[in-house]
Scaffold this motif. Sequence first.
Motif: not given
Lengths: 489, 252
Positions: A105-111, A13-31
């Motif tokens: 470019s709405r990437f939020e759905y899977p996250i 669970e800890i891994f999954l939550s950290i990974a989800s937060v990281a994905l939000v952060a990463i994909f906010s900057f992906v162009q």
Amino acid sequence: MITSLNITSAIPEIFLSIASVALVAIFSFVQSKRKAVQALYASIGVLIITLVMLIRNFTSVDSHAFLGMFIVNPFISYAKVLIVVLSIVSLLLSKKFIKMCAENSRFEYPIVVLFAIVGMLVMISSGDFLTMYLGLELQSLSLYVLATFQRKSLKSAEAGLKYVVLGSLASGIFLYGVSLIYGYADSISYKNVAIAFAHHGYNKVVIIALVLVLVGMAFKISAAPFHMWVADVYEGVPLPVTTFFSTAPKVAGLIILLRVLTEPLNHLTHDWGQVVGLLSILSIVSGGLLALRQENMKRMMAYSSVLNIGFLLIPIATMGLSNNVHSVNAHVSILLYLTLYVVANIGVFSVLMGAMDENKNSLTNLKSFSGLASKHPFIAVLYTIYMLSLTGIPPFAGFFAKFYVLKDALSAHLYVIVAFAIVFAVISAFYYIRVIKVMYFDKFPENGGAVMELSQAGLVIATIAGAILAFFFLAPGGLLLDILTTLVR
Amino acid sequence: MENYMWLNALVFYVFAFVLIISALFVVFSKNPVHSVLFLILTFFNASALFILEGAEFIGFTLLVVYAGAVAIMFLFVVMFIDIDTHTIKGGLIKALPVALILGLIFLAELIVAFVSWKIPLTHVNSDLNLAFHATQVSNITDLGLVIYTRFFHIFQMGGLVLLVGMLGAISLTLRDKREDFKTQDISQQLERTYVNTLRIVQSEPQKNDNEKKDSENEKSTETDTANSNSNSNSNSNKDSDSSSDIEKTGEK
């Protein structure tokens, strides 16, 4: 006092939550123009890693984390694995939808799906009401976002709004019940609440608290009479979201209902046994009757889910009324029923997602399936398997699920519930088998018939689901039963 | 200390009474703006009750978060959206009998239940109430002691819930393909020099009378092109204005 939080059993669970937060952060900057699809693949990757961690985390004994506020045992682990697998499948199925929605470019759905899963996993392994409530809220909030994700569609907005308003009302009612339990037992941890009831007995306030908690949770799993939202929400939201809604949250909700009733409230068995029995009968009746007149497959499946929740509540009612909260049979039959029900659901929706008219609009009306067998015989066979399994006709898997549930209830002498279950299973056969009739005996329309365009993933998933349901009575059935029985012991 | 018990009770009842009255007004007042204002009053009284019971952190949080932010947002929403109050009230009146009956049944149940409540005041298991037992330190100190240690995961989960709320709100409302966004590209602004912005426009001498008009026309076309440029390379509006200014001086 605080020696160690001992987080090892919560690492997935800890891994999954950290990974989800990281994905939000990463994909906010992906162009990138394919950002949404990339986010989808990344999320599936994260889920697969989580799945591996969960499987490695299987232990034969109970393990605790966060000072007993987080509990893992084989029963919970199985449910977690089931939830994560279901989420991976429903994400695989939603690629087309994500591409369609990704117009800007709405990437939020899977996250957001990932966050919902974090909520479910935390919820079902909670050791106290506070952890459970936060998990429940994280799950519900993510589901509200998913329901309204297709923001241009008026129906989706309506469904989302209904879901939000009724869902937060249910959360409030649930919380009121928990606060009364806390007021009585002076604790919110499951163990201590059980101890308090064992030492001091209970009074009418606790009964009211129990009813309020049950109302809140019955809403979340859409048991009648708290099922009003379910058809509108299923119909309004896009199909991949419906797939997700009708599978993973149901597993999580049912498991946590079972845990809350058998762990902190295990001295109130007689009281909640009656309530759950009533909920079960009402769900079976209303699910069976309301689905009869539905012309839309999504609405039909929504009421079918109410019916199936009714069946799933029977083992819990059995445990309560026979005052045996550690019944291995009941636990096994709940897990078995849940597994087979979600497999059938995944199958139905994965095929439904491929149904299009000439303009690539999604078709969900029953009529549009008329004469499907002449054009797409393989898909028609798959659909027949799902429907027969949902009806509970041997040798398909659904029969065994229903059989174990009812056998258990019969041996506990719950004849009324069993009678209702059997009668309405027969009535439900009408609308399940009507789908088969429409596919095989109605004529394919001259113009405007359904075009089946299943994605590759969709076809594979649909075939696997059909194979599981059709050949369950050979090897996999006994294997699954053995696994479940050893897990629950 | 005992002499002040009545005062304590009096303060409690005053706040509780105003709380209930204002909560009723939230539901029954005709004007939605008044409803929101009464909601704020309700929050104030509730926070006073919390502070009275020694839970000052929750009390102040209620004030800061709910009265300070949420209710004000409500007020904005209510004032900006044109709501037909008549239809809403019509629904209320329609549903009132059923709601009243159900509410009264529930109230009766609660009364019956609470009258018979004999609390086993033994604190057999004190896992949460340690915060309320230690009377020596303040409420906030107590919270600080447990929230990052004992209830660490709960704190983190709360953070995740808020993150999802934010993510949802952004993904549901942000339209990032709007054409009329005025964004500022600072590096581009800094790179501008007069060499590549200044343009000498030759004006013909015989149009002396209409000079003013012409230059104005030119200016507008210039800004138009600048604007269309700004769409592609996201110049700010200011840039185009200043460029037309320079041009005017060049003309003179």
